[in-house]
Design a protein around this motif. Structure first.
Motif, mmCIF file in Angstrom:
data_model
loop_
_atom_site.group_PDB
_atom_site.id
_atom_site.type_symbol
_atom_site.label_atom_id
_atom_site.label_comp_id
_atom_site.label_asym_id
_atom_site.label_seq_id
_atom_site.Cartn_x
_atom_site.Cartn_y
_atom_site.Cartn_z
ATOM 1 N N GLY A 94 3.813 -5.081 32.666
ATOM 2 C CA GLY A 94 5.262 -5.150 32.761
ATOM 3 C C GLY A 94 5.715 -6.537 33.184
ATOM 4 N N MET A 95 5.032 -7.105 34.187
ATOM 5 C CA MET A 95 5.417 -8.441 34.641
ATOM 6 C C MET A 95 5.217 -9.462 33.529
ATOM 7 S SD MET A 95 4.338 -8.803 38.609
ATOM 8 C CE MET A 95 2.698 -8.164 38.578
ATOM 9 N N MET A 96 4.056 -9.385 32.858
ATOM 10 C CA MET A 96 3.766 -10.389 31.828
ATOM 11 C C MET A 96 4.662 -10.220 30.602
ATOM 12 S SD MET A 96 -0.345 -10.938 31.956
ATOM 13 C CE MET A 96 -0.854 -9.230 31.934
ATOM 14 N N ALA A 97 4.791 -8.968 30.121
ATOM 15 C CA ALA A 97 5.558 -8.749 28.891
ATOM 16 C C ALA A 97 7.052 -8.949 29.147
ATOM 17 C CB ALA A 97 5.285 -7.344 28.346
ATOM 18 N N PHE A 98 7.564 -8.351 30.229
ATOM 19 C CA PHE A 98 8.988 -8.510 30.523
ATOM 20 C C PHE A 98 9.301 -9.981 30.808
ATOM 21 C CE2 PHE A 98 12.551 -8.542 33.590
ATOM 22 C CZ PHE A 98 13.531 -8.020 32.770
ATOM 23 N N GLY A 99 8.405 -10.652 31.544
ATOM 24 C CA GLY A 99 8.595 -12.068 31.841
ATOM 25 C C GLY A 99 8.650 -12.899 30.568
ATOM 26 N N THR A 100 7.740 -12.598 29.629
ATOM 27 C CA THR A 100 7.726 -13.322 28.356
ATOM 28 C C THR A 100 9.063 -13.158 27.623
ATOM 29 O OG1 THR A 100 5.357 -12.939 28.155
ATOM 30 C CG2 THR A 100 6.527 -13.538 26.145
ATOM 31 N N LEU A 101 9.492 -11.894 27.518
ATOM 32 C CA LEU A 101 10.734 -11.631 26.777
ATOM 33 C C LEU A 101 11.929 -12.302 27.463
ATOM 34 C CD1 LEU A 101 10.091 -7.877 25.933
ATOM 35 C CD2 LEU A 101 10.220 -9.761 24.300
ATOM 36 N N TRP A 102 11.955 -12.221 28.788
ATOM 37 C CA TRP A 102 13.067 -12.794 29.556
ATOM 38 C C TRP A 102 13.145 -14.309 29.356
ATOM 39 C CZ3 TRP A 102 13.427 -12.486 35.656
ATOM 40 C CH2 TRP A 102 14.687 -12.912 36.054
ATOM 41 N N ILE A 103 11.980 -14.961 29.571
ATOM 42 C CA ILE A 103 11.958 -16.419 29.490
ATOM 43 C C ILE A 103 12.312 -16.889 28.073
ATOM 44 C CG2 ILE A 103 10.428 -18.422 29.552
ATOM 45 C CD1 ILE A 103 8.973 -16.983 31.887
ATOM 46 N N MET A 104 11.721 -16.246 27.061
ATOM 47 C CA MET A 104 11.961 -16.706 25.698
ATOM 48 C C MET A 104 13.404 -16.446 25.271
ATOM 49 S SD MET A 104 9.199 -18.163 25.044
ATOM 50 C CE MET A 104 9.340 -18.607 23.320
ATOM 51 N N ALA A 105 13.973 -15.300 25.712
ATOM 52 C CA ALA A 105 15.368 -15.016 25.366
ATOM 53 C C ALA A 105 16.287 -16.026 26.050
ATOM 54 C CB ALA A 105 15.733 -13.591 25.786
ATOM 55 N N ASP A 106 15.958 -16.388 27.302
ATOM 56 C CA ASP A 106 16.756 -17.365 28.039
ATOM 57 C C ASP A 106 16.718 -18.725 27.341
ATOM 58 O OD1 ASP A 106 18.304 -18.022 30.423
ATOM 59 O OD2 ASP A 106 16.593 -19.318 30.893
ATOM 60 N N LEU A 107 15.476 -19.132 26.930
ATOM 61 C CA LEU A 107 15.338 -20.408 26.230
ATOM 62 C C LEU A 107 16.158 -20.422 24.950
ATOM 63 C CD1 LEU A 107 11.566 -21.388 26.447
ATOM 64 C CD2 LEU A 107 13.530 -22.632 27.336
ATOM 65 N N GLU A 108 16.090 -19.297 24.218
ATOM 66 C CA GLU A 108 16.807 -19.233 22.951
ATOM 67 C C GLU A 108 18.315 -19.368 23.188
ATOM 68 O OE1 GLU A 108 16.559 -15.575 20.781
ATOM 69 O OE2 GLU A 108 16.971 -16.576 18.867
ATOM 70 N N ALA A 109 18.791 -18.694 24.255
ATOM 71 C CA ALA A 109 20.218 -18.761 24.556
ATOM 72 C C ALA A 109 20.636 -20.203 24.885
ATOM 73 C CB ALA A 109 20.543 -17.822 25.714
ATOM 74 N N ARG A 110 19.754 -20.922 25.593
ATOM 75 C CA ARG A 110 20.098 -22.304 25.958
ATOM 76 C C ARG A 110 20.032 -23.257 24.768
ATOM 77 N NH1 ARG A 110 19.641 -23.141 31.661
ATOM 78 N NH2 ARG A 110 19.205 -21.137 32.619
ATOM 79 N N MET A 111 19.198 -22.902 23.760
ATOM 80 C CA MET A 111 19.066 -23.774 22.600
ATOM 81 C C MET A 111 20.258 -23.645 21.659
ATOM 82 S SD MET A 111 16.016 -25.373 22.542
ATOM 83 C CE MET A 111 15.362 -25.503 20.902
ATOM 84 N N MET A 112 20.979 -22.515 21.783
ATOM 85 C CA MET A 112 22.066 -22.263 20.830
ATOM 86 C C MET A 112 23.236 -23.213 21.058
ATOM 87 S SD MET A 112 21.314 -20.152 18.601
ATOM 88 C CE MET A 112 19.595 -19.761 18.379
#
Lengths: 112, 205
Positions: A94-112
């Protein structure tokens, strides 16, 4: 030789019959949950936006059924170690998978 | 310890055998859980890639729900067939053909699953949905392919167990091995529940 014996379907004693019933309940529950999952997408009956939560819930329910019935996880003492191992793995994952999704979604939002 | 509570297939002949077998099964659980971490992380990668089709084929193009539904039924049937092989092994250890018969049912069903999956893979390549086309397709092939490879490995394992049962009969060691294989097999069905709901159904929802 009866038909049941020929089809290898006869039970030796009440205990075997009980275990068979248990597995059959698991099979029926799995089929019902699977059909519900496919129906929630294929029939289009659910309001828009409800399909994903419904799918997640149905998948979770089916996974619990499989763990309980086919993989024999329960709350009795001799299975407690299996259950603890499973829960700890889910915590790590949960920590690894949720962390991955959270971080990557955050990065994507900042790149937009 | 009542027989209901021990793992299926464990009706071993000698004292102390149950305990040793339980330790081995717990060790195998540890392996299965490490495999769960692998699958879970590939799922997470798929989650980050779900929308990244780069203009290539997306979920609507690659998802054939009829094929996925049949695959789901075949894999569930295989899991159920293996359960009945375990029960045959536990309650009818004298007749090895009974256990082998149910193992054959499980293997045939899983083979059907793999054939349909390969047909889907082939269809994907013909519509240009190859792994190098987009992030979405790379993640899709990695996740579905990883599961397919596990099923193929399981079939080889089942063939090996069939050979061992034919040569040695249903001895305590063999029962313990088949029980561990059962854990692996039912675990793969759990992973497939995640794939058909979160990858295929959620993709076209």
């Amino acid at each position: 030789m009866s038909l049941k014996q020929k089809l290898l379907l006869d039970s030796k004693n009440a205990e075997e019959a009980a275990e068979r019933r248990f597995y059959t309940i698991g099979l029926v529950l799995s089929i019902v949950l699977t059909v519900a999952s496919f129906a929630s997408v294929m029939t289009g009956l659910l309001p828009h936006g409800w399909a994903l939560p419904a799918l997640a819930l149905l998948a979770l329910a089916q996974i619990v059924v499989h763990l309980r019935i086919f993989l024999h996880i329960d709350l009795t003492r001799q299975k407690r170690e299996d259950l603890q191992l499973l829960l700890f793995t889910i915590l790590l994952l949960g920590m690894m998978a949720f962390g991955t999704l959270w971080i990557m979604a955050d990065l994507e939002a900042r790149m937009m | 310890m009542s027989e209901q509570n021990v793992h299926p297939g464990m009706n071993l002949g000698y004292d102390g055998g149950e305990e040793e077998a339980e330790v081995k099964i717990f060790g195998f659980w540890a392996f299965v859980m490490s495999d769960l971490v692998t699958f879970g992380l590939v799922f997470a990668i798929f989650g980050t890639m779900a929308g990244s089709t780069a203009g290539g084929p997306g979920p609507e193009e690659v998802t054939d729900l009829t094929s996925v539904a049949i695959q789901t039924v075949l894999l569930l049937g295989s899991s159920f067939g293996f359960s009945w092989a375990s029960l045959s092994m536990k309650y009818h250890p004298k007749s090895r053909w009974r256990t082998l018969g149910w193992l054959a049912v499980a293997a045939t069903s899983a083979l059907g699953f793999l054939v349909l999956e390969v047909v889907d893979f082939h269809h994907w390549t013909t519509i240009g949905a190859v792994p190098q086309r987009s992030g979405y397709l790379s993640a899709l092939w990695a996740l579905v392919g990883l599961h397919g490879l596990h099923v193929a490995g399981g079939l080889i394992w089942m063939a090996a167990m069939t050979g061992q049962i034919l040569v040695f009969g249903l001895t305590d060691d063999i029962k313990s091995r088949v029980t561990r294989m059962g854990l692996y097999w039912h675990f793969l069905d759990v992973v497939w529940v995640g794939i058909f709901s979160m990858v295929f159904l959620a993709g076209v929802a």
